[in-house]
Scaffold this motif. Sequence first.
Motif, PDB file in Angstrom:
ATOM      1  N   ASP A   1       0.824  -1.212   0.000  1.00  0.00           N
ATOM      2  CA  ASP A   1       0.000   0.000   0.000  1.00  0.00           C
ATOM      3  C   ASP A   1       0.858   1.262   0.000  1.00  0.00           C
ATOM      4  OD1 ASP A   1       1.020  -0.150   2.537  1.00  0.00           O
ATOM      5  OD2 ASP A   1      -0.889   0.178   3.567  1.00  0.00           O
ATOM      6  N   ARG A   2       2.120   1.133  -0.369  1.00  0.00           N
ATOM      7  CA  ARG A   2       3.031   2.277  -0.428  1.00  0.00           C
ATOM      8  C   ARG A   2       3.216   2.730  -1.877  1.00  0.00           C
ATOM      9  NH1 ARG A   2       3.080   4.340   4.571  1.00  0.00           N
ATOM     10  NH2 ARG A   2       3.976   2.942   6.119  1.00  0.00           N
ATOM     11  N   VAL A   3       3.254   4.064  -2.061  1.00  0.00           N
ATOM     12  CA  VAL A   3       3.415   4.637  -3.394  1.00  0.00           C
ATOM     13  C   VAL A   3       4.429   5.776  -3.320  1.00  0.00           C
ATOM     14  CG1 VAL A   3       2.289   5.787  -5.338  1.00  0.00           C
ATOM     15  CG2 VAL A   3       1.009   4.136  -3.965  1.00  0.00           C
ATOM     16  N   PHE A   4       5.407   5.771  -4.224  1.00  0.00           N
ATOM     17  CA  PHE A   4       6.270   6.941  -4.349  1.00  0.00           C
ATOM     18  C   PHE A   4       6.722   7.087  -5.788  1.00  0.00           C
ATOM     19  CE2 PHE A   4       9.279   3.565  -3.241  1.00  0.00           C
ATOM     20  CZ  PHE A   4      10.390   3.804  -4.048  1.00  0.00           C
ATOM     21  N   THR A   5       7.134   8.314  -6.132  1.00  0.00           N
ATOM     22  CA  THR A   5       7.675   8.592  -7.459  1.00  0.00           C
ATOM     23  C   THR A   5       9.093   9.113  -7.299  1.00  0.00           C
ATOM     24  OG1 THR A   5       6.813  10.862  -7.474  1.00  0.00           O
ATOM     25  CG2 THR A   5       5.420   9.150  -8.416  1.00  0.00           C
TER      26      THR A   5
ATOM     27  N   LEU B   1      -7.957  14.391 -10.909  1.00  0.00           N
ATOM     28  CA  LEU B   1      -8.659  13.620  -9.880  1.00  0.00           C
ATOM     29  C   LEU B   1      -8.866  12.178 -10.332  1.00  0.00           C
ATOM     30  CD1 LEU B   1      -9.972  13.805  -7.093  1.00  0.00           C
ATOM     31  CD2 LEU B   1     -12.104  14.493  -8.226  1.00  0.00           C
ATOM     32  N   GLU B   2      -9.216  11.988 -11.595  1.00  0.00           N
ATOM     33  CA  GLU B   2      -9.391  10.629 -12.120  1.00  0.00           C
ATOM     34  C   GLU B   2      -8.083   9.848 -12.046  1.00  0.00           C
ATOM     35  OE1 GLU B   2     -10.938  11.051 -16.059  1.00  0.00           O
ATOM     36  OE2 GLU B   2     -12.757  12.091 -15.377  1.00  0.00           O
ATOM     37  N   GLU B   3      -6.980  10.512 -12.382  1.00  0.00           N
ATOM     38  CA  GLU B   3      -5.671   9.861 -12.326  1.00  0.00           C
ATOM     39  C   GLU B   3      -5.312   9.486 -10.893  1.00  0.00           C
ATOM     40  OE1 GLU B   3      -2.229   8.689 -14.689  1.00  0.00           O
ATOM     41  OE2 GLU B   3      -4.286   9.252 -15.155  1.00  0.00           O
TER      42      GLU B   3
ATOM     43  N   GLU C   1      -5.042   5.515  -6.134  1.00  0.00           N
ATOM     44  CA  GLU C   1      -5.581   5.183  -4.812  1.00  0.00           C
ATOM     45  C   GLU C   1      -6.231   3.803  -4.822  1.00  0.00           C
ATOM     46  OE1 GLU C   1      -6.317   6.461  -0.758  1.00  0.00           O
ATOM     47  OE2 GLU C   1      -4.867   6.847  -2.347  1.00  0.00           O
ATOM     48  N   LEU C   2      -6.929   3.479  -5.904  1.00  0.00           N
ATOM     49  CA  LEU C   2      -7.542   2.147  -6.033  1.00  0.00           C
ATOM     50  C   LEU C   2      -6.474   1.069  -5.992  1.00  0.00           C
ATOM     51  CD1 LEU C   2     -10.029   0.347  -6.670  1.00  0.00           C
ATOM     52  CD2 LEU C   2      -9.557   0.753  -9.096  1.00  0.00           C
ATOM     53  N   LEU C   3      -5.388   1.288  -6.702  1.00  0.00           N
ATOM     54  CA  LEU C   3      -4.302   0.310  -6.743  1.00  0.00           C
ATOM     55  C   LEU C   3      -3.640   0.178  -5.377  1.00  0.00           C
ATOM     56  CD1 LEU C   3      -2.972  -1.493  -8.867  1.00  0.00           C
ATOM     57  CD2 LEU C   3      -1.352   0.350  -9.317  1.00  0.00           C
ATOM     58  N   ARG C   4      -3.492   1.293  -4.694  1.00  0.00           N
ATOM     59  CA  ARG C   4      -2.840   1.274  -3.382  1.00  0.00           C
ATOM     60  C   ARG C   4      -3.684   0.528  -2.355  1.00  0.00           C
ATOM     61  NH1 ARG C   4      -2.841   3.653   1.326  1.00  0.00           N
ATOM     62  NH2 ARG C   4      -4.607   4.987   0.838  1.00  0.00           N
ATOM     63  N   LYS C   5      -4.995   0.689  -2.408  1.00  0.00           N
ATOM     64  CA  LYS C   5      -5.879   0.123  -1.396  1.00  0.00           C
ATOM     65  C   LYS C   5      -6.273  -1.328  -1.659  1.00  0.00           C
ATOM     66  CE  LYS C   5      -8.171   4.345   0.255  1.00  0.00           C
ATOM     67  NZ  LYS C   5      -9.468   5.053   0.364  1.00  0.00           N
ATOM     68  N   ASN C   6      -6.226  -1.756  -2.929  1.00  0.00           N
ATOM     69  CA  ASN C   6      -6.792  -3.049  -3.296  1.00  0.00           C
ATOM     70  C   ASN C   6      -5.681  -4.081  -3.537  1.00  0.00           C
ATOM     71  OD1 ASN C   6      -8.115  -5.230  -4.643  1.00  0.00           O
ATOM     72  ND2 ASN C   6      -9.772  -3.822  -5.216  1.00  0.00           N
ATOM     73  N   ALA C   7      -5.421  -4.908  -2.515  1.00  0.00           N
ATOM     74  CA  ALA C   7      -4.350  -5.901  -2.601  1.00  0.00           C
ATOM     75  C   ALA C   7      -4.644  -6.953  -3.666  1.00  0.00           C
ATOM     76  CB  ALA C   7      -4.147  -6.574  -1.245  1.00  0.00           C
ATOM     77  N   LEU C   8      -5.922  -7.334  -3.803  1.00  0.00           N
ATOM     78  CA  LEU C   8      -6.288  -8.335  -4.811  1.00  0.00           C
ATOM     79  C   LEU C   8      -6.011  -7.816  -6.210  1.00  0.00           C
ATOM     80  CD1 LEU C   8      -7.541 -11.030  -5.625  1.00  0.00           C
ATOM     81  CD2 LEU C   8      -9.816  -9.932  -5.484  1.00  0.00           C
TER      82      LEU C   8
END
Length: 398
Positions: free
Chosen positions: A201-205, A346-348, A353-360
């Motif tokens: 659930d971690r995101v960085f650029t 916002l869409e981007e 956020e969907l990818l970060r939250k959804n492990a499946l």
Amino acid sequence: MQIVIVGAGPTGVTLALLLAKRGIAVTLIEAAKDFHRVFRGEGLMPSGLDALEQMGLSPLLEHIPHRQIDAWEFILGDKQLFRVDEPMGATRPCTLVSQPPLLKALISEAQTHDGFEFIQGVPVKDLRWSNQRVAGVVLSDGRELNADLVIGADGRNSLVRQRIGLELVRQPKNIDILWFKLAASPGFAADNVFRTIVNGDRVFTIFHGAESGKLHLAWVMSATENTDSKQANWGEIFASLSPSWLAEHFRNHADTIESPIRLSVVVGYCPQWHVPGVLLLGDAAHPMSPVRVQGINLAFRDVIVAANHLVLLLHREAGHQDIDMALSHIQAERQPEIIRAQQLQLEEAKQGELLRKNALLRSLLIQLAPLLRKIIKKSWLRRQYKMRQGITQVHLTV
């Protein structure tokens, strides 16, 4: 006629220069004593580069630190999801430019024109009013400056906006980011890829900024973030989330990681950008999300449209009523692009956020990446086009 511009960021400086080059008297006021702020956006998309070219300012880039982005890459877990090379169908690649020297160069150019005045290190304290119309500004040192038009280009926390009582319609929540700098690796110097890394659930650029030898890293903070940013072993945290080659760089250069700057980014727009005698532009009127670096690019496009509407009126010394009417035309021309750009940002952000939250979902994408890579890449490219090229047509006509 006298114009006062409050705020010497990209919006205020470029508009002041355009007006001064056309023989219009301009006073530009900047509260800060220098241009070195804790954070300044560096990304010029093709739309922003085109705006600079239209304003005749492209040659300045050759004399200040700048660096092109070579590609955009998304890494999920420790595997590449996809990579897209610049310029992605445009005539110019996204280019990073160091803002402080850019602003200094623009000021120096403006100072070669009669009628341009730059007041630095003296904040605007208040506005002057006459017959229910703004008629100038009051500086913190007590000076009062008369103006036929005041332009608020003083950023997302605009004092000018506050003084005229216009409020932002804000997006529901701020975007919280920790911003780091660290020593660059030779790999980034040779191939400057803007990488987004999602691991758990971690995101960085991470990418190589315009400044020589420095990587920039943006850590997206979650709502449940409990990391002590000052005490954390960031070298090991970043290494644990990165592909092996990048993990090695983090571990070998952990001592170069500078203490992070926390950015809580307000995003929104003003339903009205003007009152009699005042126009808001750039972040003062529409603070943008950091997603796909839109702020400086849209600011330059604001400047072009404002110049188109104002220069002829100011040359012929039009009445205040005509000037105030032009302010509504400027907003009407610019607002559709701003609203759409914020929707796209916002869409981007929601995709991430969907990818970060959804492990499946993350697990499925990792497993199916070889099959889905082309489809995902095509979808991402389609979403980027308008944010890179501009949503409306903007041409300098004066």
